[in-house]
Design a protein around this motif. Sequence first.
Motif, short mmCIF file in Angstrom:
data_model
loop_
_atom_site.label_atom_id
_atom_site.label_comp_id
_atom_site.label_asym_id
_atom_site.label_seq_id
_atom_site.Cartn_x
_atom_site.Cartn_y
_atom_site.Cartn_z
N GLU A 123 0.83 -1.20 0.00
CA GLU A 123 0.00 0.00 0.00
C GLU A 123 0.87 1.26 0.00
OE1 GLU A 123 -2.90 -0.09 3.09
OE2 GLU A 123 -3.98 1.61 2.23
N THR A 124 1.91 1.24 0.81
CA THR A 124 2.83 2.38 0.81
C THR A 124 3.55 2.47 -0.52
OG1 THR A 124 3.17 2.35 3.19
CG2 THR A 124 4.91 3.31 1.87
N LEU A 125 3.96 1.30 -1.00
CA LEU A 125 4.72 1.29 -2.24
C LEU A 125 3.92 1.91 -3.38
CD1 LEU A 125 7.51 0.33 -2.98
CD2 LEU A 125 6.54 -1.87 -3.65
N ILE A 126 2.64 1.52 -3.50
CA ILE A 126 1.87 2.04 -4.63
C ILE A 126 1.39 3.47 -4.40
CG2 ILE A 126 1.12 -0.21 -5.47
CD1 ILE A 126 -1.56 0.29 -4.17
N SER A 127 1.52 3.97 -3.17
CA SER A 127 1.15 5.37 -2.97
C SER A 127 2.30 6.30 -3.38
CB SER A 127 0.77 5.62 -1.51
OG SER A 127 1.91 5.63 -0.70
N THR A 128 3.45 5.72 -3.66
CA THR A 128 4.57 6.52 -4.16
C THR A 128 4.50 6.55 -5.68
OG1 THR A 128 6.14 4.73 -4.46
CG2 THR A 128 5.96 5.63 -2.25
N PRO A 129 5.28 7.42 -6.32
CA PRO A 129 5.17 7.49 -7.79
C PRO A 129 5.82 6.30 -8.51
CG PRO A 129 6.13 9.50 -6.84
CD PRO A 129 6.14 8.47 -5.78
N VAL A 130 6.18 5.26 -7.82
CA VAL A 130 6.88 4.14 -8.45
C VAL A 130 6.01 3.49 -9.52
CG1 VAL A 130 6.18 2.28 -6.87
CG2 VAL A 130 8.44 2.23 -7.91
N ARG A 131 6.66 3.04 -10.62
CA ARG A 131 5.91 2.42 -11.72
C ARG A 131 5.95 0.90 -11.60
NH1 ARG A 131 5.65 6.25 -16.28
NH2 ARG A 131 6.40 8.20 -15.44
#
Lengths: 375, 338
Positions: free
Chosen positions: A213-221
């Motif tokens: 959840e944290t990971l996808i809340s960042t701009p990471v693709r």
Amino acid sequence: MISLSRFLAVLTKEFIQMRRDRLTFAMMIGIPIMQLILFGYAINTNPRHLPTLVMMGDAGPVSRAVLSGMKNSSYFDFLGTVSGPEEADQALRSGEALFVISIPAGFERRVVRGDRPDLLLTADASDPTAAGGAVGALNAIVSQAVGETLTGPLAGLAQGPPPFSITVHRAFNPAGETATNIVPGLLAIILSMTMVMITAVAIVKETERGTMETLISTPVRPLEVMVGKILPYVLVGYVQTGVFLFAARLLFDVPFDGAVMAFFWGFNLFVIVNLALGFLISTAVRSQMQAMQLSFFTLLPSILLSGFMFPFSGMPGWAQAVGTALPATHFLRITRKVMLKGAGMGDIGGEMLALGIILAVITFIALMRYRQTLD
Amino acid sequence: MTEQKPAVTEEKPIADEGHAQGAEPVIRVEGLTKSFGDKTVVDGFDMSVPRGAIYGFLGPNGSGKTTTIRMMCGLLTPNGGSGTCLGFDIVKQSRQIKERVGYMTQRFSLYEDLTIRENLDFMARMYRLDKRRQRVDAALEDLGLKDRSHQLAGQLSGGWKQRLALGAAMLHEPDLLLLDEPTAGVDPKARRDFWDEIHRLSDRGVTVLVSTHYMDEAVQCDYIAYIAYGKKLIDAPAAKIPEQVGLITYRVEGDHLVELSRELDGKPGVEQIARFGSALHISGMDETELEAAIAPYRNREGVTWQRQRAGLEEVFIHLMAQSFDNFAAPGAKPGESP
């Protein structure tokens, strides 16, 4: 004091949980059925209709009798002819044919003269099981066929000892060692097992622990996540393979006759396919436990239908079709060709192409599914 | 109490209230709708969050708070509706939004098997921040975790985990913080510290949208939106909510309050009896009915009655009681929450 009602409560709870975990439930039912079908229908340790080529140095009634006898036995399927030993070698190395039968020049005349000339059957013995049945039956097939065909002036030859002898040359594995065949194949299975499982679990771990959840809340693709998560395990695959090859040489004396680069590229491609498959599995499961189960579910056909344990040529068409869709099948062929048959880059083009197609399909589905999991 | 309004009130947009002074709101969404399968989780949601405000987001479990927050920062694509967040379209420009928003999840979602420093460093890399080491050091200093920076995040207590998560969400200096029940399961002292930090951030001009269950936290917000069944029921500056809901409250102090409360319970007009310290707060929406119900008890020996303005807390108890858990079976009546 043991309480029956407490015991029943635990029992009931267990059944309820079992029913709620649909994937586990499906696996419990699905795996036995799959095993039953695969072992019952697909596996054949005495395969027939093996691809065979003929090197015609002579033609006449005797050689015709031999060839038709072989054909009628249903062990050998004739694909065509080769013009010389190089072509024969090439066909065996690429796996196009499992046998090449050579009828030497002047064969007919020498038979009639009573010289008892040699017929040479070259068998691809890198898989001893596949060739074994056919080779074992060969003498009986031929003498029977000859007995039935040699009539008229040649009838005399049918009596007594056979008018010619058959020499079987076991190419690539002269001693017919099972280990020689199994060990290179085992590498494909070990990599399938560990690579798929490790990747599937590594990614589900993010979901299970909530860190996704944290990971996808960042701009990471998605691609950055996928490649970044997978690459470390490619290195794990390198270490495994290095250790494996070393041990194979040391303990089982398995040769490595072919081009190192061919092996290297095939290996890399195969590892990437497995990791992509693991990634795909991780998008379909919710827990690490489910990831393990699903990985095992894909492993089972890789063991049974890839040609690792049982000869590929002995399987019915549908099983071969399933086997062709499995990455392990192609890598297994690469390892056997390169290690046992001395193949180079040019001999493994077909397998590389197949792995490339499988990779493209898996990656496409995985990326599609990864996007969906955000919603 | 001028006039009585029902709890379900369509209120004017906040921007008109004067607080925002005509500035472009940080979040403005209209008609946001999201369904999963055939279940509509958020239904026609409108909201406008002015710059620098602390906006409280209240509602029972499963009312759609998390889903709404996720739609606002581009983590979820709405089925319907539109809006902007920090001036970017929430559907088409989610990447730009993600770069500028700090999002803190309900559950601790940093890596428990990385150290505190490694976690912060990882988040800094995710946002491609320059001067990474400096920023991480500063964040550790702010958090008061400098000495423990090599400890695994999983070993921190609940309160520290939340502070670390907040620190990680603030690392890229976002203009907007979205906090999804940030203090669930955190002890009261840590909760107070956490809110002090939120006020500090708000003073620095950061807009904060925070969902919570705790009423003592709700009262610290500048604005409050109350959501139930995926619909917004109330949206107003915190100070104006009691007036808007129009709840009438009597405060009772004295002896034998337990007995009194039992006697009053269920009387027409008495909608809510709540204990506040040593006193009872008895509330109802209908003034006449409530007065009639309590009349026989008003002259009881040893008890003092006093009518007072309903506070935010009573109002929220009232609202919560009206809306049951959204996952309850259909047909369940309000107030029968399991």
